[in-house]
Enzyme design. Structure first.
Site, PDB file in Angstrom:
ATOM      1  CB  CYS A   1     -27.325  12.149   6.156  1.00 16.82           C
ATOM      2  SG  CYS A   1     -27.999  11.138   5.245  1.00 16.82           S
TER       3      CYS A   1
ATOM      4  CG  HIS B   1     -32.825   9.164   5.535  1.00 13.93           C
ATOM      5  ND1 HIS B   1     -31.018   9.717   5.998  1.00 13.93           N
ATOM      6  CD2 HIS B   1     -32.404   7.992   6.068  1.00 13.93           C
ATOM      7  CE1 HIS B   1     -30.437   9.100   6.182  1.00 13.93           C
ATOM      8  NE2 HIS B   1     -31.544   7.950   6.244  1.00 13.93           N
TER       9      HIS B   1
ATOM     10  CB  CYS C   1     -29.524  13.425   2.650  1.00 11.83           C
ATOM     11  SG  CYS C   1     -31.233  11.619   3.627  1.00 11.83           S
TER      12      CYS C   1
ATOM     13  CD  GLU D   1     -32.731  15.028   4.304  1.00  8.17           C
ATOM     14  OE1 GLU D   1     -32.408  15.158   5.113  1.00  8.17           O
ATOM     15  OE2 GLU D   1     -33.003  13.482   5.081  1.00  8.17           O
TER      16      GLU D   1
END
Length: 144
Positions: free
Chosen positions: A77, A47, A80, A49
């Site tokens: 999420c 992701h 993360c 992040e």
């Protein structure tokens, strides 16, 4: 947030979900920027992040990133959020909420988990409309 939005656009151009992030220090200097690459890297943890944290940690030579601020186009999420807490990121600024998987305001008050040893501050809203539109257009096109 403009840097994160540019990264989200790059992700969309690569057929990745259009989510982008940038990590800055307390003085506003860019430490890292990234976009989702879960498909290209065959990695469910890739992701935006997490990729930002990896880049900044390598650049600074430390797994802790105190005083930093993450700018991200979509509410992080749970995965993360956990990484951001462990990295000791000071603040999280996100553009648009994620009603399906968001872990800061949509489904969980992630910045105030009673068991967490670090609590980042959270700000919602910059470029919300632009980021939400980019996401909606991307997923509408994928469904067709």
């Amino acid at each position: 947030m403009a840097l994160a939005f540019d990264e989200a656009c790059a992700a969309a151009s690569e057929s990745e979900p259009p989510i982008g992030a940038a990590l800055i220090d307390a003085e506003g200097r860019l430490l890292a920027r990234a976009h989702n690459q879960t498909i290209a890297l065959h990695d469910p943890t890739a992701h935006a992040e997490v990729l930002c944290l990896r880049e900044a940690g390598g650049r600074l030579g430390n797994h802790r990133l105190p005083g930093t601020i993450l700018l991200v186009t979509l509410e992080p999420c749970l995965m993360c959020l956990g990484a951001l807490i462990h990295a000791r990121v000071a603040g999280i600024v996100f553009a648009t909420p994620d009603p399906k998987a968001g872990a800061l305001v949509s489904n969980l008050d992630g910045a105030n988990l009673p068991f967490a040893n670090h609590r980042p501050w959270v700000l919602q809203g910059p470029l919300a409309e632009d980021c939400a539109t980019l996401l909606k257009r991307f997923f509408l096109a994928r469904r067709k």
